[in-house]
Design a protein around this motif. Sequence first.
Motif, PDB file in Angstrom:
ATOM      1  N   TYR A 176      48.809  48.568  44.939  1.00 35.47           N
ATOM      2  CA  TYR A 176      48.302  47.742  43.835  1.00 35.47           C
ATOM      3  C   TYR A 176      47.152  46.870  44.320  1.00 35.47           C
ATOM      4  CZ  TYR A 176      47.643  44.063  40.495  1.00 35.47           C
ATOM      5  OH  TYR A 176      47.057  43.185  39.630  1.00 35.47           O
ATOM      6  N   ILE A 177      45.994  47.066  43.724  1.00 36.61           N
ATOM      7  CA  ILE A 177      44.814  46.238  43.981  1.00 36.61           C
ATOM      8  C   ILE A 177      44.232  45.886  42.619  1.00 36.61           C
ATOM      9  CG2 ILE A 177      42.514  46.117  45.018  1.00 36.61           C
ATOM     10  CD1 ILE A 177      43.456  48.234  47.047  1.00 36.61           C
ATOM     11  N   ARG A 178      44.223  44.613  42.318  1.00 38.20           N
ATOM     12  CA  ARG A 178      43.836  44.171  40.976  1.00 38.20           C
ATOM     13  C   ARG A 178      42.467  44.683  40.561  1.00 38.20           C
ATOM     14  NH1 ARG A 178      40.595  39.929  39.554  1.00 38.20           N
ATOM     15  NH2 ARG A 178      40.741  39.288  37.369  1.00 38.20           N
ATOM     16  N   ARG A 179      41.466  44.515  41.392  1.00 38.54           N
ATOM     17  CA  ARG A 179      40.106  44.907  41.019  1.00 38.54           C
ATOM     18  C   ARG A 179      39.990  46.423  40.833  1.00 38.54           C
ATOM     19  NH1 ARG A 179      35.914  41.287  41.642  1.00 38.54           N
ATOM     20  NH2 ARG A 179      34.496  42.944  42.304  1.00 38.54           N
ATOM     21  N   ARG A 180      40.736  47.177  41.638  1.00 35.29           N
ATOM     22  CA  ARG A 180      40.709  48.632  41.471  1.00 35.29           C
ATOM     23  C   ARG A 180      41.373  49.027  40.154  1.00 35.29           C
ATOM     24  NH1 ARG A 180      42.943  52.262  46.277  1.00 35.29           N
ATOM     25  NH2 ARG A 180      41.052  51.413  47.251  1.00 35.29           N
ATOM     26  N   ALA A 181      42.467  48.348  39.808  1.00 33.16           N
ATOM     27  CA  ALA A 181      43.140  48.634  38.542  1.00 33.16           C
ATOM     28  C   ALA A 181      42.207  48.383  37.360  1.00 33.16           C
ATOM     29  CB  ALA A 181      44.404  47.775  38.416  1.00 33.16           C
ATOM     30  N   ILE A 182      41.497  47.266  37.404  1.00 33.52           N
ATOM     31  CA  ILE A 182      40.564  46.938  36.322  1.00 33.52           C
ATOM     32  C   ILE A 182      39.453  47.978  36.243  1.00 33.52           C
ATOM     33  CG2 ILE A 182      38.826  45.265  35.565  1.00 33.52           C
ATOM     34  CD1 ILE A 182      40.694  43.070  36.687  1.00 33.52           C
ATOM     35  N   ARG A 183      38.983  48.427  37.392  1.00 31.46           N
ATOM     36  CA  ARG A 183      37.926  49.448  37.404  1.00 31.46           C
ATOM     37  C   ARG A 183      38.423  50.755  36.804  1.00 31.46           C
ATOM     38  NH1 ARG A 183      32.987  50.409  36.337  1.00 31.46           N
ATOM     39  NH2 ARG A 183      31.917  51.887  37.713  1.00 31.46           N
ATOM     40  N   HIS A 184      39.652  51.149  37.098  1.00 26.73           N
ATOM     41  CA  HIS A 184      40.227  52.342  36.474  1.00 26.73           C
ATOM     42  C   HIS A 184      40.232  52.200  34.948  1.00 26.73           C
ATOM     43  CE1 HIS A 184      41.281  54.327  40.123  1.00 26.73           C
ATOM     44  NE2 HIS A 184      42.328  53.571  40.432  1.00 26.73           N
ATOM     45  N   LEU A 185      40.651  51.047  34.474  1.00 21.65           N
ATOM     46  CA  LEU A 185      40.704  50.815  33.029  1.00 21.65           C
ATOM     47  C   LEU A 185      39.310  50.895  32.418  1.00 21.65           C
ATOM     48  CD1 LEU A 185      43.270  47.868  32.988  1.00 21.65           C
ATOM     49  CD2 LEU A 185      43.683  50.208  32.201  1.00 21.65           C
ATOM     50  N   GLU A 186      38.342  50.325  33.088  1.00 21.99           N
ATOM     51  CA  GLU A 186      36.965  50.359  32.591  1.00 21.99           C
ATOM     52  C   GLU A 186      36.436  51.787  32.511  1.00 21.99           C
ATOM     53  OE1 GLU A 186      35.506  45.960  34.266  1.00 21.99           O
ATOM     54  OE2 GLU A 186      35.062  47.792  35.411  1.00 21.99           O
ATOM     55  N   LYS A 187      36.958  52.672  33.360  1.00 19.46           N
ATOM     56  CA  LYS A 187      36.543  54.076  33.342  1.00 19.46           C
ATOM     57  C   LYS A 187      37.364  54.919  32.364  1.00 19.46           C
ATOM     58  CE  LYS A 187      34.649  54.350  38.030  1.00 19.46           C
ATOM     59  NZ  LYS A 187      34.739  55.029  39.360  1.00 19.46           N
ATOM     60  N   GLY A 188      38.246  54.277  31.617  1.00 17.67           N
ATOM     61  CA  GLY A 188      39.021  54.992  30.611  1.00 17.67           C
ATOM     62  C   GLY A 188      40.301  55.619  31.108  1.00 17.67           C
ATOM     63  N   ARG A 189      40.720  55.266  32.317  1.00 17.28           N
ATOM     64  CA  ARG A 189      41.956  55.813  32.859  1.00 17.28           C
ATOM     65  C   ARG A 189      43.144  54.939  32.462  1.00 17.28           C
ATOM     66  NH1 ARG A 189      38.899  55.972  38.618  1.00 17.28           N
ATOM     67  NH2 ARG A 189      37.635  57.851  38.268  1.00 17.28           N
ATOM     68  N   VAL A 190      44.286  55.577  32.270  1.00 17.02           N
ATOM     69  CA  VAL A 190      45.534  54.831  32.086  1.00 17.02           C
ATOM     70  C   VAL A 190      46.057  54.459  33.468  1.00 17.02           C
ATOM     71  CG1 VAL A 190      47.943  55.009  31.335  1.00 17.02           C
ATOM     72  CG2 VAL A 190      46.113  55.938  29.900  1.00 17.02           C
ATOM     73  N   VAL A 191      46.514  53.223  33.613  1.00 15.24           N
ATOM     74  CA  VAL A 191      47.067  52.768  34.893  1.00 15.24           C
ATOM     75  C   VAL A 191      48.535  52.416  34.701  1.00 15.24           C
ATOM     76  CG1 VAL A 191      46.888  51.114  36.777  1.00 15.24           C
ATOM     77  CG2 VAL A 191      44.820  51.842  35.569  1.00 15.24           C
ATOM     78  N   ILE A 192      49.387  53.012  35.531  1.00 13.81           N
ATOM     79  CA  ILE A 192      50.822  52.711  35.499  1.00 13.81           C
ATOM     80  C   ILE A 192      51.161  51.911  36.750  1.00 13.81           C
ATOM     81  CG2 ILE A 192      53.148  53.642  35.314  1.00 13.81           C
ATOM     82  CD1 ILE A 192      51.931  56.242  34.280  1.00 13.81           C
ATOM     83  N   PHE A 193      51.738  50.740  36.541  1.00 15.18           N
ATOM     84  CA  PHE A 193      52.104  49.863  37.655  1.00 15.18           C
ATOM     85  C   PHE A 193      53.575  50.076  38.009  1.00 15.18           C
ATOM     86  CE2 PHE A 193      48.754  47.303  35.435  1.00 15.18           C
ATOM     87  CZ  PHE A 193      47.787  47.436  36.414  1.00 15.18           C
ATOM     88  N   GLY A 194      53.836  50.548  39.209  1.00 16.22           N
ATOM     89  CA  GLY A 194      55.205  50.736  39.674  1.00 16.22           C
ATOM     90  C   GLY A 194      55.564  49.709  40.735  1.00 16.22           C
ATOM     91  N   GLY A 195      56.829  49.688  41.101  1.00 14.69           N
ATOM     92  CA  GLY A 195      57.268  48.793  42.175  1.00 14.69           C
ATOM     93  C   GLY A 195      57.483  47.360  41.755  1.00 14.69           C
ATOM     94  N   GLY A 196      57.543  47.098  40.447  1.00 17.02           N
ATOM     95  CA  GLY A 196      57.750  45.728  39.976  1.00 17.02           C
ATOM     96  C   GLY A 196      56.678  44.786  40.489  1.00 17.02           C
ATOM     97  N   THR A 197      57.089  43.598  40.901  1.00 18.12           N
ATOM     98  CA  THR A 197      56.140  42.653  41.504  1.00 18.12           C
ATOM     99  C   THR A 197      56.037  42.863  43.010  1.00 18.12           C
ATOM    100  OG1 THR A 197      57.807  40.965  41.961  1.00 18.12           O
ATOM    101  CG2 THR A 197      56.747  40.893  39.786  1.00 18.12           C
ATOM    102  N   GLY A 198      56.911  43.721  43.545  1.00 16.11           N
ATOM    103  CA  GLY A 198      56.984  43.906  44.994  1.00 16.11           C
ATOM    104  C   GLY A 198      57.964  42.960  45.651  1.00 16.11           C
ATOM    105  N   ASN A 199      58.616  42.124  44.849  1.00 16.34           N
ATOM    106  CA  ASN A 199      59.549  41.113  45.372  1.00 16.34           C
ATOM    107  C   ASN A 199      60.888  41.215  44.649  1.00 16.34           C
ATOM    108  OD1 ASN A 199      57.580  39.411  47.061  1.00 16.34           O
ATOM    109  ND2 ASN A 199      56.586  39.479  45.061  1.00 16.34           N
ATOM    110  N   PRO A 200      61.996  41.031  45.369  1.00 19.98           N
ATOM    111  CA  PRO A 200      63.288  40.992  44.698  1.00 19.98           C
ATOM    112  C   PRO A 200      63.413  39.733  43.844  1.00 19.98           C
ATOM    113  CG  PRO A 200      63.532  40.379  47.000  1.00 19.98           C
ATOM    114  CD  PRO A 200      62.097  40.823  46.817  1.00 19.98           C
ATOM    115  N   TYR A 201      64.412  39.729  42.993  1.00 22.07           N
ATOM    116  CA  TYR A 201      64.733  38.595  42.110  1.00 22.07           C
ATOM    117  C   TYR A 201      63.778  38.471  40.919  1.00 22.07           C
ATOM    118  CZ  TYR A 201      67.713  37.272  46.010  1.00 22.07           C
ATOM    119  OH  TYR A 201      68.652  37.285  47.010  1.00 22.07           O
ATOM    120  N   PHE A 202      62.865  39.418  40.753  1.00 17.13           N
ATOM    121  CA  PHE A 202      61.981  39.413  39.592  1.00 17.13           C
ATOM    122  C   PHE A 202      62.157  40.714  38.821  1.00 17.13           C
ATOM    123  CE2 PHE A 202      59.865  36.451  42.460  1.00 17.13           C
ATOM    124  CZ  PHE A 202      59.571  35.397  41.608  1.00 17.13           C
ATOM    125  N   SER A 203      62.269  40.601  37.506  1.00 14.77           N
ATOM    126  CA  SER A 203      62.483  41.781  36.672  1.00 14.77           C
ATOM    127  C   SER A 203      61.170  42.507  36.389  1.00 14.77           C
ATOM    128  CB  SER A 203      63.110  41.355  35.336  1.00 14.77           C
ATOM    129  OG  SER A 203      62.137  40.652  34.570  1.00 14.77           O
TER     130      SER A 203
END
Length: 239
Positions: free
Chosen positions: A114-141
Amino acid sequence: MEGLQFRRILLKLSGEALAGDQGTGIDPQAAGHIAERVREVRQMGVDVAIVIGAGNLWRGRTGIGLGMDRATADYMGMLATVMNALALMDALENIGVVTRVQSAIEMRSVAEPYIRRRAIRHLEKGRVVIFGGGTGNPYFSTDTAAALRAMEIDADVLIKATKVDGVYDSDPHRNPDAVRFDRLSYIETLNRRLEVMDSTAISLCMENKLPILVLNLWDETALRRALLGESSGTLVTAD
């Protein structure tokens, strides 16, 4: 498309959305149905990011109830969300929707980190982005992960996909007299303890003024109507 109410959305799906009628596991037909809804939104010119849960594969609270360490149970759930993300990516790409999976837990052979700026760039190019792995930290839904990612990518709205047409004051499947809300404030949602999202996710949206829209994704017109500003589902805002 003219008349769009929202130009960039974060779609929050439950893991059960991929399970179909069987309730557990991954049903390719169920994944294909969701992919069709997402493709329709992309064809409207809307940027789409997705966070998906893992309840179809693993429920951390079950492990915790049997004595498992909370952090271990949560990490297992995060890994399961990546499996769901890959299944949904496959369904989307099978119908021509270019998709990227990013994981908060690094596993470079199957997903981008997960890299925020890369995710935004994918969206700007018309790609769908699926975020997996939650936040990367336990105790968060995954609800909290969805709220966090929505704000990081500057989404216009967080859409919580359910199998009912909005938020009710009680379970409409059990109470035929349940009342549906068209609009709610964040505070009212928290005070009433309505099952929209968990309290951490709602508080995060409230602090950053990110609207939450709860609708029935299995209604083939609900999402399209909502994006065009027509009445659909329940909108949770500051007002």
